[in-house]
Design a protein around this motif. Structure first.
Motif, mmCIF file in Angstrom:
data_model
loop_
_atom_site.group_PDB
_atom_site.id
_atom_site.type_symbol
_atom_site.label_atom_id
_atom_site.label_comp_id
_atom_site.label_asym_id
_atom_site.label_seq_id
_atom_site.Cartn_x
_atom_site.Cartn_y
_atom_site.Cartn_z
ATOM 1 N N GLN A 20 15.526 0.155 -14.434
ATOM 2 C CA GLN A 20 14.717 1.172 -13.745
ATOM 3 C C GLN A 20 14.695 0.503 -12.282
ATOM 4 O O GLN A 20 13.636 -0.135 -11.603
ATOM 5 C CB GLN A 20 13.173 0.873 -14.484
ATOM 6 N N PRO A 21 15.912 1.036 -11.784
ATOM 7 C CA PRO A 21 16.103 0.426 -10.231
ATOM 8 C C PRO A 21 15.084 0.807 -9.058
ATOM 9 O O PRO A 21 14.823 0.186 -8.060
ATOM 10 C CB PRO A 21 17.472 0.928 -9.981
ATOM 11 N N SER A 26 8.822 0.198 -5.487
ATOM 12 C CA SER A 26 7.338 0.474 -5.991
ATOM 13 C C SER A 26 6.464 -0.555 -5.350
ATOM 14 O O SER A 26 6.865 -1.832 -5.008
ATOM 15 C CB SER A 26 7.383 0.511 -7.486
ATOM 16 N N SER A 27 5.368 -0.112 -4.982
ATOM 17 C CA SER A 27 4.263 -1.026 -4.402
ATOM 18 C C SER A 27 3.948 -2.069 -5.408
ATOM 19 O O SER A 27 3.554 -1.736 -6.489
ATOM 20 C CB SER A 27 3.230 -0.164 -3.835
ATOM 21 N N LEU A 28 4.045 -3.391 -4.974
ATOM 22 C CA LEU A 28 3.636 -4.238 -5.837
ATOM 23 C C LEU A 28 1.968 -4.270 -6.070
ATOM 24 O O LEU A 28 1.608 -4.411 -7.170
ATOM 25 C CB LEU A 28 3.945 -5.799 -5.250
ATOM 26 N N GLU A 29 1.431 -4.074 -5.051
ATOM 27 C CA GLU A 29 -0.014 -4.261 -5.078
ATOM 28 C C GLU A 29 -0.732 -2.988 -5.477
ATOM 29 O O GLU A 29 -1.749 -3.043 -6.230
ATOM 30 C CB GLU A 29 -0.574 -4.341 -3.462
ATOM 31 N N ARG A 55 11.370 -3.861 -22.381
ATOM 32 C CA ARG A 55 11.590 -2.850 -23.339
ATOM 33 C C ARG A 55 11.336 -1.612 -22.638
ATOM 34 O O ARG A 55 11.975 -0.737 -23.023
ATOM 35 C CB ARG A 55 10.780 -3.146 -24.531
ATOM 36 N N ALA A 56 10.236 -1.418 -21.820
ATOM 37 C CA ALA A 56 9.965 0.013 -21.365
ATOM 38 C C ALA A 56 9.808 -0.224 -19.918
ATOM 39 O O ALA A 56 8.471 -0.188 -19.617
ATOM 40 C CB ALA A 56 8.847 0.418 -22.124
ATOM 41 N N PRO A 57 10.620 -0.676 -19.028
ATOM 42 C CA PRO A 57 10.347 -0.965 -17.853
ATOM 43 C C PRO A 57 9.856 0.366 -17.143
ATOM 44 O O PRO A 57 8.879 0.074 -15.846
ATOM 45 C CB PRO A 57 11.589 -1.151 -17.083
ATOM 46 N N SER A 58 9.825 1.350 -17.303
ATOM 47 C CA SER A 58 9.536 2.700 -16.641
ATOM 48 C C SER A 58 7.684 2.845 -16.881
ATOM 49 O O SER A 58 7.324 3.624 -15.964
ATOM 50 C CB SER A 58 10.168 3.919 -17.122
#
Length: 226
Positions: A20-21, A26-29, A55-58
Motif C-alpha cells: 500500500q504505497p 496519508s496523514s499520520l494525525e 495483512r490488510a494495510p489498506s
C-alpha cells in the motif's frame, strides 16, 4: 499513544508499504493514528494490531466513521458478534473489513440456506465458532467441499449441515487434504470391521462405498473425519 502500540519492525513496514504505497501520502494525525486507535477501541489486542496492518494495510485508508464503524455495526447486529469478541474476529479476519460485508454475509446466508437448508440463525453459530468462514470462496472452497462430503459420507444434507455448524473449521483444510483424510479413515474402519460397511447415512450406500458414520458403533448421524 495509539502509535506506540503498533511497534512495527523495519521489514514489516517495508512489506506494508510495498502493498500500500499510498500510505506514504496519508496523514499520520488524521488517517493512520485514528485507524490504529479504532482497532484498539474495537478490542484488537495491542500485540495483534501490527499483524492486522501487515495483512490488510489498506485498512489504514478507510474512513473510520463512514466505513469501519458501519461494518463493525453489521457484524454486531447481523452476525450477533459480541463486542468482547469483535477484536478477535478482526485480528483473525482483517480482510473482512475490506470487503462489501453486507453482500458477503448475504451470499453466504443464501447459499447455506438454499443448498443445505441451514437457517440464518444456525449459520451465525458457525461464524461465531470460525469467523474465517466469511472469507472462504463459495465457488472455490465451500461448495466443492460440501459436494464431496455429501458423496463420500453418504449422509443427508441435514446431517452434514449439523456437522458443519459444529466444526466449521473444516473449510480451513484444502479439499485434497480432506479427500486423503476420508480415505485414511475409511481404510481404518474397513480393517477394524473386516471390510464390512461400517454404517450408512440416511441415504444409504452410494456406489457401494461405506459411509463414514458411527451408527454401528453406537453413535448416530454423520461425523466428519477431523
Amino acid at each position: 499513544t495509539s502509535g506506540d502500540h503498533v511497534n512495527m519492525t523495519r521489514s514489516g513496514m517495508s512489506k506494508t508499504l510495498r502493498k500500500q504505497p499510498n500510505l506514504l501520502a496519508s496523514s499520520l494525525e488524521h488517517k493512520l493514528l485514528p485507524t490504529v486507535q479504532w482497532l484498539l477501541d474495537a478490542r484488537v489486542p495491542p500485540e495483534k494490531v501490527r499483524h492486522v496492518i501487515e495483512r490488510a494495510p489498506s485498512i489504514l485508508c478507510y474512513n473510520v466513521e463512514n466505513s469501519l464503524k458501519r461494518k463493525m455495526s453489521v457484524l454486531l447486529q447481523t452476525m450477533h458478534v459480541k463486542e468482547e469478541d469483535l477484536g478477535r474476529l478482526i485480528a483473525t479476519c482483517p480482510n473482512l473489513l475490506l470487503s462489501n460485508i453486507e453482500q458477503n454475509i448475504l451470499e453466504r446466508f443464501e447459499w447455506f440456506e438454499d443448498f443445505l437448508d441451514v437457517p440464518r440463525e444456525r449459520f451465525v453459530l458457525a461464524v461465531q465458532r470460525h469467523p474465517k468462514i466469511l472469507e472462504y470462496s463459495i465457488s472455490a472452497k465451500i461448495e466443492p467441499t460440501v459436494e464431496f462430503l455429501l458423496e463420500s459420507l453418504a449422509c443427508s444434507k441435514e446431517e452434514l449441515a449439523e456437522q458443519i455448524i459444529k466444526f466449521p473449521q473444516l473449510f480451513s483444510y484444502n479439499l485434497q487434504r480432506i479427500m486423503e483424510r476420508v480415505e485414511v479413515v475409511r481404510a481404518q474402519l474397513d480393517v477394524h470391521y473386516g471390510g464390512r460397511a461400517v454404517a450408512l447415512g440416511s441415504q444409504g450406500k452410494r456406489k457401494g462405498r461405506p459411509a463414514l458414520t458411527s451408527r454401528t458403533a453406537g453413535g448416530g448421524g454423520c461425523h466428519l473425519p477431523h
